[in-house]
Design an enzyme around this catalytic site. Sequence first.
Site, mmCIF file in Angstrom:
data_model
loop_
_atom_site.group_PDB
_atom_site.id
_atom_site.type_symbol
_atom_site.label_atom_id
_atom_site.label_comp_id
_atom_site.label_asym_id
_atom_site.label_seq_id
_atom_site.Cartn_x
_atom_site.Cartn_y
_atom_site.Cartn_z
ATOM 1 N N GLN A 52 -55.066 -2.820 10.702
ATOM 2 C CA GLN A 52 -54.917 -1.728 11.666
ATOM 3 C C GLN A 52 -53.355 -1.376 11.729
ATOM 4 O OE1 GLN A 52 -57.116 0.567 12.672
ATOM 5 N NE2 GLN A 52 -58.890 -0.455 12.125
ATOM 6 N N CYS A 87 -68.417 -1.202 13.042
ATOM 7 C CA CYS A 87 -69.240 -2.039 12.696
ATOM 8 C C CYS A 87 -70.224 -2.359 13.993
ATOM 9 C CB CYS A 87 -68.840 -3.498 12.428
ATOM 10 S SG CYS A 87 -66.823 -3.357 12.186
#
Length: 384
Positions: free
Chosen positions: A177, A330
């Site tokens: 990220q 997720c």
Amino acid sequence: MRYLDAAATTPVRREVLEAMWPYLTGEFGNPSSHHGLGDAAARALEGARADVAAALGARPAEIVWTSGGTEADNLAVKGLALARPRDRHVVTTRIEHPAVLEACDHLVRLHGFRVDLLDVDADGVVDLAQAERVIGPGTTLVSVMLANNEIGTVQPVAEVAALARRHGALVHTDAVQAVGSVVVDPQRLGVDALTVSGHKLGAPKGSGALWVRRGLALEPLVHGGGQERGRRSGTENVAAAVGLATALRLAVTTTPDGPRPSGPVAELAAARDAFVREVLAGADGAVLTGHPTERLPGHASFCFPGTSGEVVLLGLEQDHGIVCSSGSACAAGSDEPSEVLLALGVVPEVARTAVRFTAASPADFEGVAGAVVDAVRRVRALAG
Ligand code: PLP
């Protein structure tokens, strides 16, 4: 559609697609083949490797291609730990991506390792005092992510790495990220391995790399023809490597002081801060999750007590055409509260009200706060 889910994935950039195209069509050779087409593919692969290395201030031989962040995290955690187990002790944090946590769990279940999970404070910052207590002379590996996907908090990885190195432990960081958003410089961080994923940066899903410090042994996870100096077998995905390299060249500028994000990160952070202020002022009881300042520039995550994150998400898409996330991609769709938010001390009822907005450019935030406030009010009105 307004897309505010850049932490989940990004579209492939035109320049990236154009750079990849030849290696999916005319220049389709296998880089291991001994003919002109194979040589062209091998040259493209090595050029891409040099570009990825340059974006990290590293050497080309230190780059291992992978199928993305998940595989790179697995290769780092299992590959480094199994190659040099020491006292079979791994240290990581409660808020890592499942790719790291599950890889650690595998080491416990199948290889007799012991794992210590570091706590984080209410802002999601890792507990350095606890790290100091648990990391010892037998510690194999310490894995701490550079920036968290759900709450955007940037971790003091250099401090953790300095602690670990005092005891000769190896250090891995998941920078999936962080790349392109904050400075990602493995030398300055003092880490031994670093994970990169292409699809957060405008390269295709399924592209990624692990940077591993020169000279370190790495036990491969995939056995076969010995590609990638035996560290990851399988015919290389030349187009994906070229795509990742192109995306990184666009996202990162190399300077004499090391790599720097190329994009307007200060402007992005300013737009994000204005958005956060408006949302907190308009939606009663809203709380920002993660660190208020030590966070990714395009990242804003909230809890809206008295709502359901999934229902706010639905309202934003249906009524306002705004696409965002109720947590990590997720975990989305599951009714379980986020483990990351629970680790911050958020109670389960509030953790279920989480919504995350992640932008790639300052303009993405324009006009969104009003819609968020409206969506939260409507959900509360329905509930109440
Ligand atoms: N690590 C972090 C912090 C992530 O946010 C992600 C993806 O969401 C991954 C690892 C997994 O990367 P990939 O989707 O390329 O497998």
